[in-house]
Scaffold this active site. Structure first.
Site, PDB file in Angstrom:
ATOM      1  N   HIS A  20     -18.955  -2.777  -7.856  1.00  0.00           N
ATOM      2  CA  HIS A  20     -19.176  -3.483  -6.599  1.00  0.00           C
ATOM      3  C   HIS A  20     -17.848  -3.899  -5.970  1.00  0.00           C
ATOM      4  O   HIS A  20     -16.766  -3.628  -6.498  1.00  0.00           O
ATOM      5  CB  HIS A  20     -20.101  -4.682  -6.802  1.00  0.00           C
ATOM      6  CG  HIS A  20     -19.651  -5.639  -7.884  1.00  0.00           C
ATOM      7  ND1 HIS A  20     -18.466  -6.324  -7.831  1.00  0.00           N
ATOM      8  CD2 HIS A  20     -20.246  -6.003  -9.064  1.00  0.00           C
ATOM      9  CE1 HIS A  20     -18.348  -7.088  -8.909  1.00  0.00           C
ATOM     10  NE2 HIS A  20     -19.406  -6.901  -9.684  1.00  0.00           N
ATOM     11  N   HIS A  23     -15.256  -5.695  -8.112  1.00  0.00           N
ATOM     12  CA  HIS A  23     -14.501  -4.799  -8.993  1.00  0.00           C
ATOM     13  C   HIS A  23     -13.379  -4.116  -8.206  1.00  0.00           C
ATOM     14  O   HIS A  23     -12.243  -4.019  -8.659  1.00  0.00           O
ATOM     15  CB  HIS A  23     -15.423  -3.717  -9.565  1.00  0.00           C
ATOM     16  CG  HIS A  23     -16.443  -4.230 -10.557  1.00  0.00           C
ATOM     17  ND1 HIS A  23     -17.762  -3.848 -10.532  1.00  0.00           N
ATOM     18  CD2 HIS A  23     -16.331  -5.089 -11.590  1.00  0.00           C
ATOM     19  CE1 HIS A  23     -18.425  -4.447 -11.520  1.00  0.00           C
ATOM     20  NE2 HIS A  23     -17.570  -5.216 -12.179  1.00  0.00           N
ATOM     21  N   CYS A 128     -26.801 -16.569 -22.202  1.00  0.00           N
ATOM     22  CA  CYS A 128     -27.012 -15.795 -20.969  1.00  0.00           C
ATOM     23  C   CYS A 128     -26.561 -14.370 -21.236  1.00  0.00           C
ATOM     24  O   CYS A 128     -25.381 -14.129 -21.516  1.00  0.00           O
ATOM     25  CB  CYS A 128     -26.236 -16.367 -19.781  1.00  0.00           C
ATOM     26  SG  CYS A 128     -26.281 -15.236 -18.361  1.00  0.00           S
ATOM     27  N   CYS A 131     -23.867 -13.014 -18.758  1.00  0.00           N
ATOM     28  CA  CYS A 131     -22.493 -13.460 -19.052  1.00  0.00           C
ATOM     29  C   CYS A 131     -22.063 -13.021 -20.444  1.00  0.00           C
ATOM     30  O   CYS A 131     -20.880 -13.029 -20.755  1.00  0.00           O
ATOM     31  CB  CYS A 131     -22.380 -14.983 -19.044  1.00  0.00           C
ATOM     32  SG  CYS A 131     -22.614 -15.771 -17.476  1.00  0.00           S
ATOM     33  N   CYS A 145     -28.494 -20.360 -16.126  1.00  0.00           N
ATOM     34  CA  CYS A 145     -27.066 -20.032 -16.201  1.00  0.00           C
ATOM     35  C   CYS A 145     -26.393 -20.393 -14.870  1.00  0.00           C
ATOM     36  O   CYS A 145     -26.869 -19.995 -13.811  1.00  0.00           O
ATOM     37  CB  CYS A 145     -26.905 -18.537 -16.476  1.00  0.00           C
ATOM     38  SG  CYS A 145     -25.290 -17.911 -16.002  1.00  0.00           S
ATOM     39  N   HIS A 148     -25.208 -16.877 -13.055  1.00  0.00           N
ATOM     40  CA  HIS A 148     -26.202 -15.887 -12.629  1.00  0.00           C
ATOM     41  C   HIS A 148     -27.496 -16.507 -12.119  1.00  0.00           C
ATOM     42  O   HIS A 148     -28.385 -15.795 -11.647  1.00  0.00           O
ATOM     43  CB  HIS A 148     -26.502 -14.912 -13.770  1.00  0.00           C
ATOM     44  CG  HIS A 148     -25.310 -14.057 -14.112  1.00  0.00           C
ATOM     45  ND1 HIS A 148     -24.380 -14.423 -15.068  1.00  0.00           N
ATOM     46  CD2 HIS A 148     -24.864 -12.893 -13.578  1.00  0.00           C
ATOM     47  CE1 HIS A 148     -23.428 -13.513 -15.113  1.00  0.00           C
ATOM     48  NE2 HIS A 148     -23.688 -12.572 -14.222  1.00  0.00           N
ATOM     49  N   LYS A 295     -23.135 -14.959  -2.265  1.00  0.00           N
ATOM     50  CA  LYS A 295     -22.887 -13.880  -3.210  1.00  0.00           C
ATOM     51  C   LYS A 295     -23.482 -12.584  -2.667  1.00  0.00           C
ATOM     52  O   LYS A 295     -24.519 -12.626  -2.017  1.00  0.00           O
ATOM     53  CB  LYS A 295     -23.644 -14.214  -4.495  1.00  0.00           C
ATOM     54  CG  LYS A 295     -22.768 -14.405  -5.680  1.00  0.00           C
ATOM     55  CD  LYS A 295     -23.632 -14.631  -6.894  1.00  0.00           C
ATOM     56  CE  LYS A 295     -22.775 -14.581  -8.105  1.00  0.00           C
ATOM     57  NZ  LYS A 295     -23.463 -14.967  -9.300  1.00  0.00           N
ATOM     58  N   LYS A 298     -28.208  -7.355  -4.506  1.00  0.00           N
ATOM     59  CA  LYS A 298     -29.165  -6.361  -3.996  1.00  0.00           C
ATOM     60  C   LYS A 298     -30.359  -7.026  -3.329  1.00  0.00           C
ATOM     61  O   LYS A 298     -30.743  -6.653  -2.229  1.00  0.00           O
ATOM     62  CB  LYS A 298     -29.649  -5.474  -5.143  1.00  0.00           C
ATOM     63  CG  LYS A 298     -28.825  -4.228  -5.282  1.00  0.00           C
ATOM     64  CD  LYS A 298     -29.596  -3.145  -6.018  1.00  0.00           C
ATOM     65  CE  LYS A 298     -28.599  -2.125  -6.560  1.00  0.00           C
ATOM     66  NZ  LYS A 298     -28.382  -2.214  -7.976  1.00  0.00           N
TER      67      LYS A 298
END
Ligand code: ME8
Length: 667
Positions: A20, A23, A128, A131, A145, A148, A295, A298
């Site tokens: 993504h 990255h 999690c 993570c 978490c 996430h 964030k 999707k």
């Protein structure tokens, strides 16, 4: 930085899904620092890779109905393809499923065990899987978490533990004694405050699944994925060739803010236990968020795919945007409208036009050849030392966005210089040659300083202007440049926005030309200004009923009778002004004719009042345009017609013409 070697790494990515924007961003940032180090002649080793073990990957593989090795092999190809497209110049790509990595991770475990830092116990806690870590109850937010926002699962199993708590004070002392160890300082303070609290020992093995590295002394357990993953920074140096002597300790681990603890507490503790030197710096970047600051995910439908942006623009445009637009260390919003705006203004107008103008003039006026490197004009007017020093100082401070700002200040200074010296107005001779040589030499500096952010653009600049790209040291060397014809490096983009751009509502209307209202006018009468030697007072019919009064600085070379009855192009929405007592409601567009006279450009037989446009840009004129806005819109002559960034200004009967040199600005 004085070291003569530089080892830089990024986080190794989880290939449980496709890569993504985050990255891509991290790799580009690290790549910039690696490239600058090479530019300085420093021997550099740049490592990226994949973190392929653990429960998360195993579950993703199960879901895909594949074995985990096959699954990560497939994904590895996707990550590698993105990094190749992005122009990442890594020297090595480590995958934790490789034997070379397994071998060292086991050795590392044994060293830590032999130091007395591993024991067996039961662990029960909230885990999690995304993570790949345990959380304490107090760390959870609404029972979920904190990263996430998904429910954690309670895991109870027998596990090996690493005596992490034992190293708290030592790690804290190290961080306190080495302010540069964690950058930026905000992150350093965050860790120091956390190190005031108790640090619990760390479970470092799992026995409920087997996708990982089995412990050498108890193969029913696999090594905890973070212990395994962190080892990559060292394992990759060992094989195929042992580079540890030269490159360990690492100079810079580039990571995101969510994995700070692993890199600044756990990794140093493991290294201390195993008897290795600690890395010199952990550089922590922020997060890429969507254009509204959320964030990218999707299910929110707000994901922008880096590959798509590369296809729609170009790799260097994305790289430039990442490096220039996102403040180092901070979160930032990814908005295609911003990217478009920078594309148009900083890349197209500031840099692209400078290159085109200088290249054209060298070709048409000097036959394409120019010598640089020993030109007093350049040293006097465009000396680059301060720019280079400031650029490098910002690089050393890990402030890449500021480093690029410094380069763009220089680009603007060179543009101003060219405008001031107006080479299109100079006769053939020494002065013309030295002004153009100064322009080419300045572009040689700019190409070098942008090469780490935009390697392909820098290569094109070098190819067009005929100099070599080399280390910074060689920058001052004289050379003969042979300038070749060039395509615009940042061509005007069609207004039919690509899919990715269409998602951003404001995209496209950032083009500065859109704000200009340029109309065809006829001069009814021209009189000398009563109070200003340079000015005519024109009465110009724009088809509005009443002609407008417009002052124009055309008196040096033209007579009143040359102007009466003439068709002109008028910037009609310029803020009205009073010039020495005479109102002026617009501006007649003019340029320097080949013979040096300043004359209006000619709209030919176009009807009075007609709006003059550029294909692909929808005019949305501002009510009262400032002169400074107009000055930012580069109109110039190309092959005898007025163009905006390579595209002709048009009426219904043709274009605006003037017998002027290529590159002459229209004002
Ligand atoms: O954390 N913006 O892998 P990963 C910017 N395998 N950076 C982001 C980001 C975003 N929106 N989302 C993630 C892991 N990152 C581990 C690392 S290292 C020994 C093991 C960053 O694929 C993130 O902070 O989840 C991390 O530095 C990198 O991308 C890989 O994240």
């Amino acid at each position: 930085m004085t070291a003569q070697r530089f080892y830089i790494t990024t986080a190794i990515d989880y290939p449980n899904s496709v890569p993504h924007m985050g990255h891509a961003y991290e790799k580009v940032v690290a790549d910039f620092y690696a490239r600058v180090a090479r530019l300085r002649g420093i021997e550099t080793h740049f490592l990226i890779g994949l973190d392929e073990h653990g429960q998360k990957i195993q579950e993703a593989a199960d879901k895909a109905g594949m074995g985990p090795q096959q699954f990560v092999d497939d994904k590895a190809a996707v990550f590698r393809a993105l990094y190749e497209k992005l122009g990442i110049s890594h020297d090595d790509f480590i995958r934790t499923s490789e034997p070379r990595h397994h071998q060292f991770a086991r050795d590392l475990y044994e060293r830590v065990r032999d130091a007395g830092d591993i024991y067996k116990d039961f662990y029960e806690g909230e885990y999690c899987i995304s993570c790949e870590r345990f959380y304490t109850i107090s760390e959870l937010v609404d029972g979920k978490c904190p990263i996430h926002e998904r429910p954690t699962t309670i895991i109870k199993e027998e596990s090996y533990f690493f005596r992490l708590g034992k190293y708290r004070d030592q790690v804290r002392a190290h961080i306190e004694a080495h302010p540069e160890f964690i950058h930026p300082d905000e992150r350093r303070r965050e860790i120091l405050s956390r190190l005031q609290e108790e640090v619990r020992d760390l479970s470092i093995s799992r026995s409920t699944f087997d996708w990982g590295i089995p412990l050498p002394d108890d193969p029913a357990h696999v090594l905890y994925v973070w212990f395994d993953a962190l080892a990559n920074y060292y394992s990759a140096l060992l094989r195929p060739r042992d580079l540890t002597e030269k490159f360990w300790p690492a100079d810079c681990h580039v990571i995101g803010k969510d994995i700070l603890w692993f890199h600044t507490m756990i990794w140093p503790a493991i290294l201390l236990s195993a008897g290795y030197e600690l890395p010199r710096q952990v550089y922590v970047h922020g997060f890429i968020l969507d254009k509204d600051g959320r964030k990218m995910a999707k299910h929110l439908g707000n994901v922008v795919d880096p590959m798509q942006v590369i296809e729609d623009y170009s790799v260097d445009v994305l790289r430039y945007y990442f490096l220039r637009s996102f403040s180092s260390g901070k979160d930032g919003k990814f908005a295609l409208a911003d990217l478009e705006e920078r594309y148009n203004s900083e890349l197209g107008n500031d840099l692209g036009n400078l290159i085109l103008r200088v290249a054209k003039l060298v070709q048409t006026r000097l036959g394409g050849r120019v010598r640089v490197g020993d030109n007093p004009e350049f040293r006097e007017r465009l000396a680059p030392e301060k720019t280079v020093a400031a650029f490098l100082a910002h690089v050393d401070d890990r402030e890449h966005n500021r480093a690029l700002e410094v380069v763009w200040d220089y680009v603007r200074a060179v543009n101003t210089y060219i405008n001031d010296r107006a080479p299109w107005r100079l006769a053939d001779g020494e002065e013309l040659t030295s002004v153009l040589a100064a322009g080419v030499e300045a572009l040689r500096v700019i190409a070098h300083l942008t090469s780490s952010a935009m390697p392909e653009i820098a290569r094109s600049m070098a190819a067009t202007l005929g100099f070599a790209l080399g280390p910074l040291d060689a920058l001052a060397a004289p050379c003969e440049c042979e300038v070749r014809p060039s395509q615009p490096l940042f061509p005007r983009r069609e207004s039919s926005a690509p899919a990715a751009v269409a998602a951003a509502p404001a995209a496209g209307d950032g083009d500065p030309f859109a704000k200009l209202e340029i109309r065809v006018g006829h001069i009814v009468e021209a009189r000398p200004h009563p109070d200003a030697d340079q000015l005519f007072v024109l009465s110009v019919d724009l088809g509005e009923g009443e002609p407008r009064s417009i002052c124009a600085g055309l008196r040096a070379h033209l007579k009143a009778e040359d102007l009466s009855g003439r068709a002109v192009a008028v910037l009609a929405n310029l803020k009205p002004a009073v010039l020495r007592g005479v109102p002026s409601e617009g501006m007649v567009l003019a340029t320097d004719r080949r013979d040096g006279a300043v004359v209006p450009v000619d709209p030919g037989a176009a009807p009075i009042g007609e709006l003059i446009t550029v294909e692909g840009i929808e005019t949305q004129p501002k009510k009262k345009l400032s002169k400074s806005h107009f000055e930012k819109v580069p109109l110039a002559i190309e092959k005898g017609v007025v163009v905006y960034r390579g595209r002709p200004l048009r009426t219904t009967v043709g274009s605006l013409t003037c017998d002027a040199e290529d590159g002459a600005p229209v004002r």
